[in-house]
Design a protein around this motif. Structure first.
Motif, PDB file in Angstrom:
ATOM      1  N   VAL A  12      34.405  32.546  28.196  1.00  0.00           N
ATOM      2  CA  VAL A  12      34.291  33.412  28.967  1.00  0.00           C
ATOM      3  C   VAL A  12      36.102  33.884  29.635  1.00  0.00           C
ATOM      4  O   VAL A  12      37.070  33.508  29.711  1.00  0.00           O
ATOM      5  CB  VAL A  12      34.061  32.264  30.206  1.00  0.00           C
ATOM      6  N   ILE A  13      35.740  35.302  29.050  1.00  0.00           N
ATOM      7  CA  ILE A  13      36.475  36.060  30.332  1.00  0.00           C
ATOM      8  C   ILE A  13      36.423  35.916  32.183  1.00  0.00           C
ATOM      9  O   ILE A  13      35.976  36.254  32.308  1.00  0.00           O
ATOM     10  CB  ILE A  13      36.635  37.634  29.960  1.00  0.00           C
ATOM     11  N   VAL A  14      38.250  35.730  32.699  1.00  0.00           N
ATOM     12  CA  VAL A  14      37.499  35.579  33.782  1.00  0.00           C
ATOM     13  C   VAL A  14      38.616  36.440  34.076  1.00  0.00           C
ATOM     14  O   VAL A  14      40.076  36.587  33.771  1.00  0.00           O
ATOM     15  CB  VAL A  14      37.832  33.680  34.648  1.00  0.00           C
ATOM     16  N   GLN A  15      38.328  36.839  35.800  1.00  0.00           N
ATOM     17  CA  GLN A  15      39.592  37.353  36.201  1.00  0.00           C
ATOM     18  C   GLN A  15      39.808  37.038  37.166  1.00  0.00           C
ATOM     19  O   GLN A  15      39.951  36.068  37.995  1.00  0.00           O
ATOM     20  CB  GLN A  15      38.856  38.847  36.595  1.00  0.00           C
ATOM     21  N   VAL A  16      41.924  37.081  37.041  1.00  0.00           N
ATOM     22  CA  VAL A  16      42.259  35.947  38.107  1.00  0.00           C
ATOM     23  C   VAL A  16      42.936  36.508  39.119  1.00  0.00           C
ATOM     24  O   VAL A  16      43.214  37.713  39.291  1.00  0.00           O
ATOM     25  CB  VAL A  16      44.452  35.476  37.277  1.00  0.00           C
ATOM     26  N   LYS A  17      42.605  36.104  39.502  1.00  0.00           N
ATOM     27  CA  LYS A  17      42.939  36.156  41.379  1.00  0.00           C
ATOM     28  C   LYS A  17      43.657  35.604  42.327  1.00  0.00           C
ATOM     29  O   LYS A  17      44.796  36.370  43.193  1.00  0.00           O
ATOM     30  CB  LYS A  17      41.348  36.175  42.591  1.00  0.00           C
ATOM     31  N   ALA A  18      44.218  34.149  41.236  1.00  0.00           N
ATOM     32  CA  ALA A  18      45.567  33.162  42.000  1.00  0.00           C
ATOM     33  C   ALA A  18      45.805  32.250  41.335  1.00  0.00           C
ATOM     34  O   ALA A  18      44.918  32.237  40.471  1.00  0.00           O
ATOM     35  CB  ALA A  18      45.131  32.891  44.153  1.00  0.00           C
ATOM     36  N   ALA A  19      47.316  32.444  40.932  1.00  0.00           N
ATOM     37  CA  ALA A  19      47.283  31.169  40.157  1.00  0.00           C
ATOM     38  C   ALA A  19      48.774  31.115  40.891  1.00  0.00           C
ATOM     39  O   ALA A  19      49.997  31.470  40.948  1.00  0.00           O
ATOM     40  CB  ALA A  19      47.735  31.829  38.591  1.00  0.00           C
ATOM     41  N   GLY A  20      48.535  29.248  40.796  1.00  0.00           N
ATOM     42  CA  GLY A  20      49.835  28.485  41.304  1.00  0.00           C
ATOM     43  C   GLY A  20      51.775  28.326  40.313  1.00  0.00           C
ATOM     44  O   GLY A  20      50.907  28.094  39.412  1.00  0.00           O
TER      45      GLY A  20
END
Length: 350
Positions: A28-36
């Motif tokens: 699955v390809i996910v567009q990252v919206k926020a990463a910690g």
């Protein structure tokens, strides 16, 4: 796409790399919206360097599904998700028992496969957990550290009315421990740290009492708070070799000590503290990773639920929201302690 890649100690680089592609039926390809930014990330940045040179860093994130493999049945385009970073190279005894955190084949994304400090990330479908529309991406990116805390809590016999001490309480894991201890029904939550600014954050997150270990005698103040009994549960969340060697003195006789922090150094325990384990008949519990059976585990379902119900409030912990290009700056600020940082988020769309 843009990605923050890790080349060596103190060497992070924002680079242009190809977007990930579907390689397997369950990708699955996910567009990252926020990463910690995790404490383990900054420890490796400061001391050890990457597992794989040039690997994209990051393992805490939330985003939106933009492409799925032909075998994916549980996710569709547009689904909002957070990601469990636990990946496996194979099946061993503990994996087959469903004790995934104990598997020798366990590794986290960003060690051997690209992490989430990027515009897009490729994840196995089983590692993605849907989040409701009412839960914002920035909050959802903190579900992974929440599951680390919950995985540890489930190892204990912590129950309603217990007194809890959290050491290293001012970090993001410690602050989540405070919030979860409140949800769990703790009677008194006592936060220990060495920074008054962080201890103020502990109060804001629900701590009843604070102790500054750099200014106060912890044993004396704790005895005063607990009428000489100390705490039913002590949580080491600092990941410090010093605090990891001392926490045994803060537990009630017959109590428990939960080791959540990762010292990344040898831990030398003085006789006084070691004898507390024996003479107080303590139960000392290690905790690793964030998963259980059925994979990825109740840690994930319950974190999503309590985040969505606002019982856990990550906005009280998030202090920085930055574009990917600022990754080296915030890493240096955390390592060099030039700023007060609770949780720093990288937002690729900034």
């Amino acid at each position: 796409m843009k990605a923050v890649n890790f080349y060596g100690a103190r060497d992070l680089r924002l680079e242009e790399i190809p977007e990930p592609k579907i390689k397997g039926d369950t990708d699955v390809i996910v567009q990252v919206k926020a990463a910690g930014v995790c404490g383990s990330d900054t420890s490796k940045y400061a001391k050890f360097g990457p597992h794989t040179v040039g690997m994209t860093l990051g393992h805490e994130f939330a985003g939106v599904v933009v492409e799925v493999g032909r075998g994916v049945k549980n996710l569709a385009l547009g689904d909002r998700v957070t990601g469990c970073p636990a990946l496996f190279d194979g099946e061993d005894y503990f994996y087959l028992k469903g004790e995934f955190a104990r598997s020798d084949n366990l590794h986290a994304m960003s060690a051997k496969v690209p992490g989430c400090f990027a515009d897009f990330v490729n994840m196995p479908a089983q590692n993605l957990v849907k989040i409701p529309d009412s839960l914002d991406y920035q909050s959802a990116s903190m579900i992974e550290p929440s599951t680390v805390v919950l995985h540890g809590f489930y190892r204990t016999s912590f129950t309603v009315g217990d007194d809890v001490v959290i050491v290293g309480a001012g970090g993001s894991i410690g602050l989540l421990c405070i919030q979860w201890a409140r949800v769990w029904g703790a009677r008194h939550i006592i936060a220990i740290d060495v920074d008054d600014r962080k201890l103020e954050m502990c109060i804001q997150n629900g701590a009843d009492k604070t102790i500054n270990a750099a200014k106060e005698n912890v044993l004396e103040v704790l005895a005063e708070y607990t009428h000489g009994l100390n705490a039913d549960l002590v949580i080491e969340a600092a990941g410090s070799a010093i605090t990891a060697s001392q926490v045994f003195a803060y537990a009630k006789k017959g109590g428990e000590v939960l080791l959540l922090g990762i010292p990344y150094a040898d831990v030398h325990v003085e006789r006084f503290y070691f004898e507390k384990i024996m003479r107080s008949e303590l139960k000392v519990l290690g905790s690793w990773s964030c998963v259980s059976a059925p994979f990825p585990g109740k840690e994930w379902q319950n974190s999503v639920h309590f985040f969505n119900k606002k019982a856990i409030r990550p906005e009280l912990i998030i202090t920085h929201r930055l574009p990917l290009v600022k990754a080296p700056d915030i890493f240096n600020a955390i390592v060099d302690r030039t700023e007060l940082v609770g949780k720093a988020l990288l937002l690729p769309e900034l």
